[in-house]
Structures are given as C-alpha cells and as structure tokens.
Design a protein around this motif. Sequence first.
Motif, short mmCIF file in Angstrom:
data_model
loop_
_atom_site.label_atom_id
_atom_site.label_comp_id
_atom_site.label_asym_id
_atom_site.label_seq_id
_atom_site.Cartn_x
_atom_site.Cartn_y
_atom_site.Cartn_z
N VAL A 389 0.64 -1.60 -0.09
CA VAL A 389 -0.16 -0.12 -0.18
C VAL A 389 0.12 1.76 -0.41
CG1 VAL A 389 -2.30 0.96 1.24
CG2 VAL A 389 -1.77 -1.24 0.30
N ALA A 390 1.97 1.66 1.18
CA ALA A 390 2.12 2.31 1.01
C ALA A 390 3.77 2.49 1.20
CB ALA A 390 2.26 3.19 2.59
N TYR A 391 4.66 1.21 0.12
CA TYR A 391 6.14 1.04 0.18
C TYR A 391 6.67 2.73 0.06
CZ TYR A 391 10.43 -1.70 -0.31
OH TYR A 391 11.71 -2.13 -0.20
N GLY A 392 6.26 2.91 -1.01
CA GLY A 392 6.78 4.20 -1.88
C GLY A 392 7.10 5.57 -1.17
N PRO A 393 5.88 5.81 -0.23
CA PRO A 393 6.36 6.50 1.65
C PRO A 393 7.14 6.04 1.70
CG PRO A 393 3.64 6.51 0.43
CD PRO A 393 4.36 5.70 -0.02
N PHE A 394 7.05 5.19 2.74
CA PHE A 394 8.01 4.28 3.75
C PHE A 394 9.76 4.59 3.23
CE2 PHE A 394 10.61 1.06 4.28
CZ PHE A 394 10.99 0.89 5.65
N LEU A 395 9.94 4.28 1.68
CA LEU A 395 10.96 4.47 0.96
C LEU A 395 11.60 5.77 1.36
CD1 LEU A 395 11.44 1.93 -1.86
CD2 LEU A 395 12.29 1.65 0.69
N ASP A 396 10.33 6.82 1.53
CA ASP A 396 10.78 8.24 1.26
C ASP A 396 11.12 8.87 2.14
OD1 ASP A 396 10.25 8.20 -2.10
OD2 ASP A 396 8.53 9.05 -2.21
N GLY A 397 10.60 7.90 2.89
CA GLY A 397 11.17 8.79 4.89
C GLY A 397 9.29 9.38 5.75
N ALA A 398 8.50 8.95 4.73
CA ALA A 398 7.16 9.52 6.27
C ALA A 398 6.97 8.95 6.67
CB ALA A 398 6.01 8.78 4.75
N THR A 399 6.97 10.20 7.58
CA THR A 399 7.21 9.95 9.48
C THR A 399 5.85 9.13 9.60
OG1 THR A 399 7.80 12.31 9.04
CG2 THR A 399 6.22 10.82 11.60
N TRP A 400 4.81 8.97 8.93
CA TRP A 400 3.41 7.79 9.47
C TRP A 400 3.87 6.04 9.00
CZ3 TRP A 400 -0.04 4.82 6.34
CH2 TRP A 400 0.02 5.19 4.95
N MET A 401 4.29 7.04 7.43
CA MET A 401 4.86 4.73 7.02
C MET A 401 6.16 4.89 8.59
SD MET A 401 2.37 3.36 5.33
CE MET A 401 4.09 2.43 6.00
N ILE A 402 6.93 5.80 8.66
CA ILE A 402 7.98 5.14 9.83
C ILE A 402 7.61 4.04 10.61
CG2 ILE A 402 10.25 5.65 11.23
CD1 ILE A 402 10.91 7.20 8.46
N VAL A 403 6.33 4.86 11.22
CA VAL A 403 5.96 5.00 12.61
C VAL A 403 5.29 3.33 13.31
CG1 VAL A 403 4.30 5.42 14.54
CG2 VAL A 403 6.05 6.94 13.60
#
Length: 432
Positions: A389-403
């Motif tokens: 779902v949000a692998y791109g935001p995770f790789l980009d360092g999105a705070t919510w996905m890092i959490v």
Amino acid sequence: MPADPPTDAPSSSSPSSPTEHRDRGGSLLQSPWLLALAFVIVHARLVHEAITWQYTIFGDVTLYEWWARHGLGTGEWPVLDYDWVYPAGALVPVVAPSLVTDDLLGYEIVWTALIVALNAAATVLLVRSTPRGALGAWWWLLFLLALGPIFVGRLDGVIAPMILAALVLARRHPRIATAVATAGAWIKIAPGAVVVAIAATRRDARDLLRAVVVPGAIVSAVVVGVALAGGAGTRALSVFGEQGARTLQAESVAGTWFSVARLWDPAVTIEYNDDIFTYEFQGSGARSVADALDWILPLAVVALAALTWWAARRRPERAYEIVLLSSAAQLVALIVFNKVGSPQFVAWIGPPVAVALATLPAGRALRAWWPPALGIVLVAYGTYLVYPVAYGPFLDGATWMIVVEALRNLALVVLMAGAAWRIARLGAVRNA
C-alpha cells in the motif's frame, strides 16, 4: 380439560433466547459450505489485489518465470549450473507452471492457481483433522485477508501451506510431518523450524531417529541426490552462502533503528541493490549489524531449541502444544534476526496460531493463544500497509509509515518473546 401451560414455558411464537442464537451462529460457522464460500471470497480478493498491483506483487514471479524459461531454453538451471538464492527444491514450484504454459501471463495464472490449490488442500486438512478445524480455518482466512496479495506473489505462498499441513500432521503423524516440513525447507528454509520443534520434543533417541532423522534424511537425500545427478556439485548447498554479502533490508526488524533515524538524520539513506533487486540501508553501521545477524540468527534458533527440549522433558503431556509454541517462536525469530526481512515472511507465522486454535483443548491453554492471534493479525495488516500500500512513502521517509513499520517490528519482537516466555512457563510451572 388439559391444564394451562406454565406462564414461563417457551412457545413457538416466543423470540429465541441468546443461547439459541449463539448455538445457531456456532452451527453456521461450522458449515463447510460457508467456509468454502469464505475461502473463495478471500482468495478472489487476494488475486484481484495482486492483479491491481501487478509488478509490485508479481515482480518475483516474473523472475521465477525467467529462470524456468531460461532453463528450458538453454539447459542452464539454477543450482545445477550456477549459484541460487533458494534451496534446490525450489526448482519444483518454479519450473512447474512453465511446463503447462508458454508465456508470462499464463505462468502468472498457473502460479496463482498453484498457490490457491496448495492452500485449499492445507485448509481442508486443518478442518478435517482437528477438533475445532473450522475455528482455525476462519482465523487463517482472516490472517491472509489482513496480509494481502503478497501471499500469492512469492514462494512463501508455497511453504506457508506446507507449514500449516506439517503442524496439523505433527499431532498424530510426526514422521509424515517431518517429511513435509523437510520438503518445505528445501524450497525455502523457514519450514525447518517445524523439524527442529518436533526433534526437540521427542521422548528419546529411538523416537528421534524414527520420527525425525529417518524421514528428514530420506527427503534430503532425494533432493540432494537429484541435484548432484544434475551436476550441481557443491552448488546443491549454495543457498547457505548467497546471503552473506547483503546488508540490512529496508523493512527488516534489525533495520528499525536506521529507519527511525531517518526522521532526524538525513545521512541515513536507503539505496537500491541492483544485484538482488531490493532496498537496503548502506553504511558501516548497517553492515556491522547485518554481519552480526549472520551468527545471532543460528544462535537464537539453537537457544529456542534448547528451551523447547527442556520444557518437553518437564511437561511431556504438553508436548504438542510445545511443538506449536516452539515453531511459532522460531519462525518469528527467523524474521526478527534476519537481515532480509521481506514482507512475505510474515506468512510463515500464521500457521502455528491457526493450528493451535484448531487443536488445543478449551481452557487456559487455548485462551493463551488469543492475544497472539490478535497481535499476528495486526502485524499482518501492518505489513500490508507497508507493502504494497505505502511502500513508496516508506522508502521516501514519510513519518506515518516509519511509525507503522516500527510498531510492526516491535510487535514481532514482543510475539517472539511471548512465545519463548510461554514455553519457559510451561516447563517451570506444572499446572500452567
């Protein structure tokens, strides 16, 4: 004239009692037709999502198809002619779809059908061979729904049903269970945890020989023998050296600190590894942690096996529950202490819970499995949010996905510790 009935006697027009509703609901959930319908709906959902995400899910399947097609076309095969990241037995599911279709789309269709068929067979075995198989099957379907389409897009979709079947069979047929788990381990190593758990709970050397050593050796001899006959040589065991050069994968549990550090340190970066097609943390720190995990992982497996052996000697009457706990603890440990940490690995940890819910007698033992059952469903859903779902935001360092990723990884550590604690408690407390 007959006497009037008592005023509190039930009549045909009176509403059903809560107990009757519960009984009807329980009977409905026991219906094989309803369960079969749910199986179809869940897998239709997984397949639909896999198609929607396309290469994100079927990227590895595309690679499987290339290996198979290249082997059929040139005679050069993984393991037989060059080192491979998978054990030799993985050639069987990788090559099988290419024998009945000539193009990539056909391969993906046959591959998906293979995964669904294997899971159907394992689910039927679970339902028919355990006291509360329907309960275990309903939870298993919920777990797969939470995990999402990654289940049908990787080799782990082959071995997860094998783990499920092996744990069901371990209850009364440990030799067959060992054979199934060993065959699974020659596809991908994780099912070997079931073999270790069964071995650690054997009563004596003779039981160990009959239930584990002989069936495991026979299966291994067949796989290695075929590989050697095909010219593999030492490449038959090449999988054990193929991961050595890797650093920490972005999603790995051990990479959590580096992932969280991205929130304040721009020097921490994730880079794409073109050789193995994955994202990894770079730098000396990540390399040091990855190197340490190479020896921490086997030590963790040995420690859990020793704990299992001790608990089984103390509580032989609870040996089967200990097998399930040990399998769960080791399978989670294979994720926690793994520098790879791919999302599909989470598929490994569902089977012990499904089998426990289906087999353990009602009471304290069964109740102890409900908290981890809920926790694992949440871990599966968290994994789905990260990938795809949000692998791109995770790789980009999105705070919510890092959490989200950090919480998922923390939950995995807690689940592993909880399983180990439960094994220790069973061994230490006679009435646990």
